[in-house]
Design a protein around this motif. Structure first.
Motif, short mmCIF file in Angstrom:
data_model
loop_
_atom_site.label_atom_id
_atom_site.label_comp_id
_atom_site.label_asym_id
_atom_site.label_seq_id
_atom_site.Cartn_x
_atom_site.Cartn_y
_atom_site.Cartn_z
N ARG A 183 0.84 -1.20 0.00
CA ARG A 183 0.00 0.00 0.00
C ARG A 183 0.88 1.25 0.00
O ARG A 183 1.87 1.33 0.73
CB ARG A 183 -0.89 0.00 1.24
CG ARG A 183 -1.76 1.27 1.35
CD ARG A 183 -2.35 1.42 2.73
NE ARG A 183 -3.56 0.62 2.88
CZ ARG A 183 -4.06 0.23 4.05
NH1 ARG A 183 -3.43 0.51 5.17
NH2 ARG A 183 -5.16 -0.48 4.09
N TYR A 184 0.46 2.23 -0.79
CA TYR A 184 1.14 3.53 -0.78
C TYR A 184 0.80 4.27 0.49
O TYR A 184 -0.38 4.53 0.76
CB TYR A 184 0.72 4.35 -2.01
CG TYR A 184 1.28 5.74 -1.99
CD1 TYR A 184 2.61 5.97 -2.31
CD2 TYR A 184 0.48 6.82 -1.63
CE1 TYR A 184 3.14 7.26 -2.28
CE2 TYR A 184 1.01 8.10 -1.59
CZ TYR A 184 2.33 8.30 -1.91
OH TYR A 184 2.85 9.57 -1.87
N GLU A 185 1.83 4.60 1.26
CA GLU A 185 1.62 5.35 2.50
C GLU A 185 2.73 6.38 2.65
O GLU A 185 3.91 6.00 2.81
CB GLU A 185 1.65 4.41 3.71
CG GLU A 185 0.45 3.48 3.79
CD GLU A 185 0.50 2.55 4.99
OE1 GLU A 185 1.48 2.59 5.75
OE2 GLU A 185 -0.45 1.75 5.13
N GLN A 186 2.37 7.65 2.58
CA GLN A 186 3.30 8.75 2.82
C GLN A 186 4.63 8.57 2.09
O GLN A 186 5.70 8.59 2.69
CB GLN A 186 3.55 8.88 4.33
CG GLN A 186 2.25 9.18 5.08
CD GLN A 186 2.44 9.16 6.59
OE1 GLN A 186 3.23 8.37 7.10
NE2 GLN A 186 1.72 10.01 7.29
N GLY A 187 4.52 8.35 0.77
CA GLY A 187 5.74 8.34 -0.03
C GLY A 187 6.50 7.04 -0.07
O GLY A 187 7.67 7.02 -0.48
N ALA A 188 5.86 5.94 0.36
CA ALA A 188 6.55 4.64 0.31
C ALA A 188 5.52 3.52 0.16
O ALA A 188 4.34 3.69 0.48
CB ALA A 188 7.39 4.43 1.57
N TRP A 189 5.97 2.39 -0.34
CA TRP A 189 5.12 1.20 -0.44
C TRP A 189 5.32 0.36 0.80
O TRP A 189 6.43 -0.05 1.10
CB TRP A 189 5.50 0.39 -1.69
CG TRP A 189 5.34 1.14 -2.96
CD1 TRP A 189 6.33 1.67 -3.72
CD2 TRP A 189 4.10 1.47 -3.62
NE1 TRP A 189 5.81 2.30 -4.82
CE2 TRP A 189 4.44 2.19 -4.79
CE3 TRP A 189 2.76 1.22 -3.35
CZ2 TRP A 189 3.46 2.67 -5.68
CZ3 TRP A 189 1.80 1.70 -4.22
CH2 TRP A 189 2.15 2.40 -5.37
N ARG A 223 -2.49 0.48 -4.36
CA ARG A 223 -1.73 -0.75 -4.07
C ARG A 223 -0.80 -1.07 -5.23
O ARG A 223 -1.08 -0.74 -6.38
CB ARG A 223 -2.71 -1.92 -3.88
CG ARG A 223 -3.66 -1.78 -2.69
CD ARG A 223 -2.92 -1.96 -1.39
NE ARG A 223 -3.82 -1.96 -0.25
CZ ARG A 223 -3.98 -3.01 0.57
NH1 ARG A 223 -3.33 -4.15 0.37
NH2 ARG A 223 -4.79 -2.91 1.62
N LEU A 224 0.27 -1.78 -4.92
CA LEU A 224 1.22 -2.25 -5.93
C LEU A 224 1.37 -3.76 -5.74
O LEU A 224 1.36 -4.25 -4.60
CB LEU A 224 2.56 -1.55 -5.72
CG LEU A 224 3.67 -1.80 -6.75
CD1 LEU A 224 3.29 -1.25 -8.13
CD2 LEU A 224 4.99 -1.16 -6.27
#
Lengths: 129, 129
Positions: free
Chosen positions: A108-114, B74-75
């Motif tokens: 999941r994308y969260e604050q600039g990171a996966w 999501r990735l």
């Protein structure tokens, strides 16, 4: 088979195919199909993809036992994307991802990171035989 | 932006992106994103794709008003497919498809043919202004 001719295969003869779990609605994975993979999927009622890395047909679950039973095959408005409604067999809850997770979309994308946010349900070392 | 570097862009600098309706779980569409489209989607909270036919950024809903509000990005495990959880705005129920249907996946495989099985919710002639 005109229904196979209706599909707009890309330059490599492939289309993306999304697998969605019928009971939960969860999107499990996206893989590619060539003409033969889609034909076999429709015939057999089990998901067959085309592995781009191995350049051959890939009967999902052939090594892991995590077969996908196909209930519904959909094609999009541009005739270039397939959607499968499946039951993910072989484990409860279903494991579609080679990492041992339910879905491949666990980052999941969260604050600039996966960030990996979904649990590993089974050690992948014990899945592949 | 390292999170954008983590994505495995294809030879054309694109990745497929699936839009799934958060309330229903319905898979609405698949489109493509380039680096800028994904960056703008994350920044703005609205889905921005890259139109391969027009070769430019495509803010979904820019003509139709049928914007997608993005709740989750999501990735997948291979870092080469994106999944968006969205609310499809602009009509109730949501219209994601340019044919005026809820979902682009309205053609079902039935006995050797693709059958359109989902209704047109709004005449597309009246959607695009």
């Amino acid at each position: 088979m005109s229904w196979l001719d209706d599909v707009k295969w890309d330059a490599n003869g492939l289309v993306p195919a999304i697998a969605q779990e019928v009971a939960t609605g969860d999107v499990l994975m996206l893989a590619f199909m060539n003409r033969e993979a889609l034909a076999r999927t429709a015939e057999s009622g089990q998901a067959v993809y085309f592995s781009r890395s191995r350049q051959k047909l890939w009967h999902k679950g052939e090594e892991s036992g995590h077969v996908q039973q196909v209930h519904d095959i959909r094609l999009d408005c541009d005739n270039d994307v397939v959607l499968l409604k499946v039951t993910q067999l072989g484990h409860e809850p279903g494991i579609a991802c080679h990492t041992g997770r339910h879905s491949c979309f666990f980052q999941r994308y969260e604050q600039g990171a996966w960030q990996p946010v979904d649990p590993v349900l089974k050690d992948p070392e014990t899945i592949y035989r």
